[in-house]
Design a protein around this motif. Structure first.
Motif, PDB file in Angstrom:
ATOM      1  N   GLN A  26      -7.412   0.602   2.101  1.00  0.00           N
ATOM      2  CA  GLN A  26      -6.008   1.497   2.233  1.00  0.00           C
ATOM      3  C   GLN A  26      -5.663   1.954   0.698  1.00  0.00           C
ATOM      4  N   ALA A  27      -6.200   1.188  -0.265  1.00  0.00           N
ATOM      5  CA  ALA A  27      -5.761   1.637  -1.700  1.00  0.00           C
ATOM      6  C   ALA A  27      -6.646   2.875  -1.958  1.00  0.00           C
ATOM      7  N   HIS A  49      -7.101  -4.037   2.116  1.00  0.00           N
ATOM      8  CA  HIS A  49      -6.282  -3.632   1.015  1.00  0.00           C
ATOM      9  C   HIS A  49      -7.136  -2.572   0.204  1.00  0.00           C
ATOM     10  N   ILE A  86       0.921  -1.334   0.005  1.00  0.00           N
ATOM     11  CA  ILE A  86      -0.179   0.062   0.139  1.00  0.00           C
ATOM     12  C   ILE A  86       0.902   1.381   0.019  1.00  0.00           C
TER      13      ILE A  86
END
Ligand code: E4P
Length: 216
Positions: free
Chosen positions: A173-174, A170, A141
């Motif tokens: 967070q992306a 994920h 990330i």
């Protein structure tokens, strides 16, 4: 942030598209091989289901071969994006395809410098692989965040696709890192819809409703 599905399974793509949240699809040779189907046919079917960008990857490793294969893939449908591996030969292919008006997605990106080169060669998308970096003890990330910052800082137009996504965190967070797109397996998309409190809350609502209506 848009969501793409990372699969070559047309049933999963249909299911995802029905939810109204799938803006595109990414495939790779491993995903197509898993389906045991003809690449051209699979890409044709996917592009008919999803009107957004559909990445189809070349398997040639030399520039000439990648360009020829890329042109063949791009001719399947207007929304095909040619996926090119991040190699020297790949960068030259990206440049040639861009000159011919073919959009590319540079895949297997594991460093900021690779992303910089891909964007400068003319890629429309770059795909940093989050999960595979995490697997070797690096921060996937953080790479996505650095590439997003770099592109902003230098006015580079390529869109960042957070790829190799393994779990819902994920995706969050992306998105928070500013990726324009995350490409997710269907299983992760399903996990994103779920929360134990949603399930127990719904169960309680329905039980209370049943009790009340049965008393009447
Ligand atoms: C990206 O476009 C790739 O197809 C994919 O995200 C790779 O994911 P994996 O590391 O789970 O194979």
């Amino acid at each position: 942030m848009k969501l793409f599905l990372d699969t070559a399974n047309v049933d999963d793509i249909r299911r995802g598209a029905n939810l109204g949240v799938v803006a595109g699809v990414t495939t790779n040779p491993s995903l197509v091989a898993k389906e045991g189907r003809d690449l051209t046919q699979v890409i044709k079917e996917i592009t008919a289901i999803v009107p957004g960008p559909v990445s189809a990857e070349v398997v040639a490793t030399d520039t000439e071969g990648m360009v020829a294969e890329g042109l063949r893939l791009a001719a399947i449908a207007e929304n095909v994006i040619v996926k090119i591996p991040m190699t020297e030969a790949g960068l030259a292919a990206v440049r040639q395809l861009a000159q011919q008006g073919v959009k590319t997605n540079v895949t297997l990106v594991f460093s900021v410098n690779q992303a910089l080169l891909a964007a400068q060669a003319g890629a429309a998308y770059v795909s940093p692989f989050v999960g595979r970096l995490d697997d070797i003890g690096q921060d996937g990330i953080a790479l996505v965040a650095d590439i997003v910052d770099l592109f902003k800082l230098h006015g580079l137009k390529a869109a960042v696709i957070a790829a190799s996504i393994r779990h819902p965190m994920h995706v969050t967070q992306a998105a928070m890192a500013g990726a324009q797109i995350a490409t997710v397996p269907y299983a992760v998309l399903k996990q994103m819809t779920q929360h134990p409190l949603t399930a127990s809350g719904l169960e309680k609502f329905l039980a209370d409703w049943k009790n009340a209506t049965e008393k009447k």
